[in-house]
Design an enzyme around this catalytic site. Structure first.
Site, mmCIF file in Angstrom:
data_model
loop_
_atom_site.group_PDB
_atom_site.id
_atom_site.type_symbol
_atom_site.label_atom_id
_atom_site.label_comp_id
_atom_site.label_asym_id
_atom_site.label_seq_id
_atom_site.Cartn_x
_atom_site.Cartn_y
_atom_site.Cartn_z
ATOM 1 N N ASP A 13 0.803 -1.218 0.000
ATOM 2 C CA ASP A 13 0.000 0.000 0.000
ATOM 3 C C ASP A 13 0.840 1.273 0.000
ATOM 4 O OD1 ASP A 13 -2.243 -1.666 0.137
ATOM 5 O OD2 ASP A 13 -2.143 -1.719 2.323
ATOM 6 N N LYS A 16 1.826 2.005 -5.168
ATOM 7 C CA LYS A 16 2.322 1.412 -6.422
ATOM 8 C C LYS A 16 1.373 1.719 -7.583
ATOM 9 C CE LYS A 16 2.336 -2.622 -4.373
ATOM 10 N NZ LYS A 16 2.137 -2.219 -2.983
ATOM 11 N N GLY A 17 0.050 1.632 -7.314
ATOM 12 C CA GLY A 17 -0.940 1.871 -8.365
ATOM 13 C C GLY A 17 -0.797 3.266 -8.944
ATOM 14 N N GLY A 40 -4.622 -4.241 -3.739
ATOM 15 C CA GLY A 40 -5.613 -3.182 -3.935
ATOM 16 C C GLY A 40 -4.851 -1.940 -4.331
ATOM 17 N N HIS A 41 -4.939 -1.566 -5.596
ATOM 18 C CA HIS A 41 -4.181 -0.425 -6.110
ATOM 19 C C HIS A 41 -5.156 0.688 -6.472
ATOM 20 C CE1 HIS A 41 -0.673 -3.340 -7.289
ATOM 21 N NE2 HIS A 41 -0.956 -3.346 -6.021
ATOM 22 N N GLN A 223 1.877 -6.265 -3.381
ATOM 23 C CA GLN A 223 2.440 -6.451 -2.037
ATOM 24 C C GLN A 223 3.806 -5.739 -1.952
ATOM 25 O OE1 GLN A 223 1.117 -9.739 -3.572
ATOM 26 N NE2 GLN A 223 -0.725 -8.671 -2.951
ATOM 27 N N GLY A 301 -10.782 -3.189 3.909
ATOM 28 C CA GLY A 301 -11.315 -2.063 4.685
ATOM 29 C C GLY A 301 -10.743 -1.987 6.103
HETATM 30 P P1 GDP Z 1 -0.712 0.265 -3.521
HETATM 31 O O1 GDP Z 1 -1.327 -0.995 -3.011
HETATM 32 O O2 GDP Z 1 0.767 0.305 -3.310
HETATM 33 O O3 GDP Z 1 -1.087 0.576 -4.950
HETATM 34 O O4 GDP Z 1 -1.307 1.439 -2.633
HETATM 35 P P2 GDP Z 1 -2.856 1.654 -2.259
HETATM 36 O O5 GDP Z 1 -3.543 2.208 -3.433
HETATM 37 O O6 GDP Z 1 -3.418 0.431 -1.613
HETATM 38 O O7 GDP Z 1 -2.726 2.710 -1.083
HETATM 39 C C1 GDP Z 1 -2.134 3.958 -1.276
HETATM 40 C C2 GDP Z 1 -3.177 5.044 -0.938
HETATM 41 O O8 GDP Z 1 -2.551 6.281 -0.824
HETATM 42 C C3 GDP Z 1 -4.229 5.208 -2.029
HETATM 43 O O9 GDP Z 1 -5.440 5.563 -1.417
HETATM 44 C C4 GDP Z 1 -3.689 6.350 -2.862
HETATM 45 O O10 GDP Z 1 -4.710 7.085 -3.524
HETATM 46 C C5 GDP Z 1 -3.034 7.197 -1.799
HETATM 47 N N1 GDP Z 1 -1.854 7.952 -2.239
HETATM 48 C C6 GDP Z 1 -0.900 7.596 -3.154
HETATM 49 N N2 GDP Z 1 0.065 8.545 -3.205
HETATM 50 C C7 GDP Z 1 -0.277 9.497 -2.314
HETATM 51 C C8 GDP Z 1 0.339 10.720 -1.882
HETATM 52 O O11 GDP Z 1 1.423 11.107 -2.319
HETATM 53 N N3 GDP Z 1 -0.328 11.441 -0.926
HETATM 54 C C9 GDP Z 1 -1.496 11.036 -0.383
HETATM 55 N N4 GDP Z 1 -2.058 11.787 0.560
HETATM 56 N N5 GDP Z 1 -2.103 9.883 -0.761
HETATM 57 C C10 GDP Z 1 -1.494 9.134 -1.703
HETATM 58 P P1 IMO Z 2 -0.952 -4.225 -2.274
HETATM 59 O O1 IMO Z 2 -0.557 -4.752 -3.631
HETATM 60 C C1 IMO Z 2 -0.893 -4.721 2.054
HETATM 61 C C2 IMO Z 2 -1.005 -8.816 3.588
HETATM 62 C C3 IMO Z 2 -2.246 -9.251 4.341
HETATM 63 C C4 IMO Z 2 -1.623 -10.221 5.323
HETATM 64 C C5 IMO Z 2 -0.538 -10.900 4.497
HETATM 65 C C6 IMO Z 2 -0.961 -12.237 3.893
HETATM 66 O O2 IMO Z 2 -2.230 -3.476 -2.258
HETATM 67 O O3 IMO Z 2 0.192 -3.501 -1.639
HETATM 68 P P2 IMO Z 2 -2.564 -12.899 1.870
HETATM 69 O O4 IMO Z 2 -4.033 -12.672 1.676
HETATM 70 O O5 IMO Z 2 -1.707 -12.319 0.794
HETATM 71 O O6 IMO Z 2 -2.238 -14.334 2.156
HETATM 72 O O7 IMO Z 2 -2.224 -12.098 3.238
HETATM 73 O O8 IMO Z 2 -0.236 -9.991 3.444
HETATM 74 N N1 IMO Z 2 -1.260 -8.281 2.238
HETATM 75 C C7 IMO Z 2 -1.170 -6.983 1.921
HETATM 76 N N2 IMO Z 2 -0.941 -5.892 2.691
HETATM 77 N N3 IMO Z 2 -1.040 -4.569 0.718
HETATM 78 C C8 IMO Z 2 -1.243 -5.647 -0.069
HETATM 79 O O9 IMO Z 2 -1.256 -5.565 -1.424
HETATM 80 C C9 IMO Z 2 -1.367 -6.915 0.519
HETATM 81 N N4 IMO Z 2 -1.592 -8.168 0.052
HETATM 82 C C10 IMO Z 2 -1.507 -8.985 1.105
HETATM 83 O O10 IMO Z 2 -2.849 -8.158 4.998
HETATM 84 O O11 IMO Z 2 -0.964 -9.516 6.353
HETATM 85 MG MG MG Z 3 -2.900 -1.611 -1.793
#
Ligand code: GDP
Ligand code: IMO
Ligand code: MG
Length: 429
Positions: A13, A16-17, A40-41, A223, A301
């Protein structure tokens, strides 16, 4: 011009997305090479928000998306994601999405086993996403997985389901969970076949042709390094290799084609799920980071645990992940904090370590050693050039660069696609 691989440098999180979407404007193909719909990106483009789990983030830019053989693919999750993004105005068809014919499938029994095992673990639960990722990878390695190409051969499928159910129904019974009916599963899979098979192809051939045609490829990791099944905080990890090296095996290309490796890190740290987290803040600052950063899991969530930037951990991720350049995201979330801390090492049993110990017990005991830096009073939110950043914010970024031993090449200052500062072009290699 090089290809680029984007991987997470913390516990997921990191954004990356957003970064993949931003870079995708200059790529031809975006490839997912591991993980599944546990990812979840989130992509923010003006007032549109796209939440992608399986689709490569390049689909939003209309680029060719590829799901490589290293992914575990849940057919229902894919089809519902395609409907969801189609309702948002995107077009996903076999023209712009290709899936490796040898990708292993996630079936409903995988998620049932994932959840039943988490319940059985009680207080020791890993905190998985419950999506069946671990059990699906186990089946792949055990050589009993159903693969996408099997959907074209009903007899093979029927025989493979016998073997699969012998194993899984025994396990499910032992866990006190409901078992699965073979005919029911077979009917479901055969009904899915005509919807999925048009996307199937020997992706290695497509990638080879792209390579020879000089196309630019962006590998999209899911991840992160600290969730890598070998290099992460085992057993509190996911079930795939998340390091850049796996982009080759997971897409069917040679290691030299991975290109420039970009690691993504938040300007602080978060983790969702259980497991060690040395710099975790269970106080008001931790809550503030969570609120400001909207730190809730995209997939489940769940609130994300928050803490200070751990340079010791990211340095380790840089080394094992092959990271050449870093993207620092969410700098804006730190705006207005008086004082910032960066972890530079851990105290474990009276010794200072510059790496995470391998033992989970030692990781749990690790006490961070902090360096304290001044915060900044101005705002970084939405900044699009380095010159707009307060001097103390620049100092913070520079100190992170030194400590993690990697150059910061991009900075992200809000969720929006365009609020990004480029210091060096990753495609330049
Ligand atoms: P990913 O799994 O690595 O793609 O990241 P996620 O999308 O799960 O979580 C990153 C969250 O941070 C998302 O809600 C993005 O919209 C938000 N985000 C990404 N870059 C920034 C930033 O520079 N500032 C803020 N405030 N939010 C960001
Ligand atoms: P993105 O791509 C954050 C975590 C789960 C749990 C562990 C194992 O959005 O960064 P799993 O269901 O993969 O067997 O769960 O890994 N986990 C993540 N945490 N971002 C993710 O993906 C994750 N994908 C799995 O919360 O701790
Ligand atoms: Mg994510």
């Amino acid at each position: 011009m090089a290809n680029v691989a984007v991987i997470g440098a913390q516990w997921g999180d990191e954004g990356k997305g957003k970064v993949v979407d931003w870079l995708a404007s200059r790529a031809d193909i975006v490839v997912r090479f591991q993980g599944g719909h546990n990812a979840g990106h989130t992509l923010v483009v003006g007032n549109q928000v796209y939440k992608l789990s399986l689709l490569p983030s390049g689909v939003v830019r209309g680029k060719l998306g590829v799901i490589g053989n290293g992914v575990v693919l849940d057919p229902d999750a894919l089809l519902s994601e395609i409907s969801r993004v189609t309702a948002q105005g995107l077009s996903v068809t076999p023209e712009n999405l290709r899936i490796a014919e040898n990708v292993p499938l996630i079936l409903p029994l995988h998620s049932a086993i994932d959840k039943a095992r988490e319940v059985a673990r009680g207080a020791h639960a890993i905190g998985t996403t419950g999506r069946g990722i671990g059990p699906a990878y186990e089946d792949k390695v055990a050589r009993r997985a159903i693969r996408l190409s099997d959907l074209a051969e009903p007899e093979v499928l029927s025989h493979k389901l016998d073997e699969l159910l012998l194993h899984h129904n025994t396990l499910l019974k032992g866990l006190g969970a409901e078992t699965f009916d073979k005919q029911d599963l077979l009917d479901r899979l055969l009904a899915l076949a005509p919807k999925l098979l048009p996307y199937a192809e020997p992706v290695w051939e497509l990638m080879d042709a792209a390579h020879h045609a000089g196309k630019r490829v962006l590998f999209e990791g899911a991840q992160a390094v600290m969730l890598d099944v070998d290099h992460g905080t085992y057993p509190f990890v996911t079930s795939s290799n998340t390091v850049a090296g796996n982009a080759a095996a997971g897409a069917g290309v040679g290691p030299k084609q991975i290109g420039y490796v970009l690691g993504i890190a938040k300007a602080y740290t978060t983790r969702v799920g259980s497991g060690p987290f040395p710099t975790e803040l269970k106080d008001d600052t931790g809550r503030l980071l969570g609120e400001r950063g909207h730190e809730f899991g995209t997939v489940t969530g769940r609130p994300r645990r928050c803490g200070w930037f751990d340079a010791c951990m990211v340095r380790q991720a840089v080394k094992v992940g092959g990271i050449e350049g870093l993207v620092l995201t969410k700098l804006d979330v730190l705006d207005g904090l008086k004082e910032l801390r960066i972890c530079t090492g851990y105290q474990v049993d009276g010794q200072v370590l510059k790496r995470l110990p391998a033992s989970i017990a030692a990781q749990e005991k690790a006490v961070p050693v902090y360096e304290v830096l001044n915060g900044w009073s101005g705002s970084t939110r939405g900044a699009r050039s380095y010159a707009e950043l307060p001097a103390e914010a620049v100092k913070y970024v520079r100190r992170i660069e030194e400590l993690v031993e990697a150059q910061v090449v991009l900075l992200s200052t809000s969720p929006d696609r365009d609020d990004t500062i480029m210091l060096r072009d990753p495609f330049a290699g």
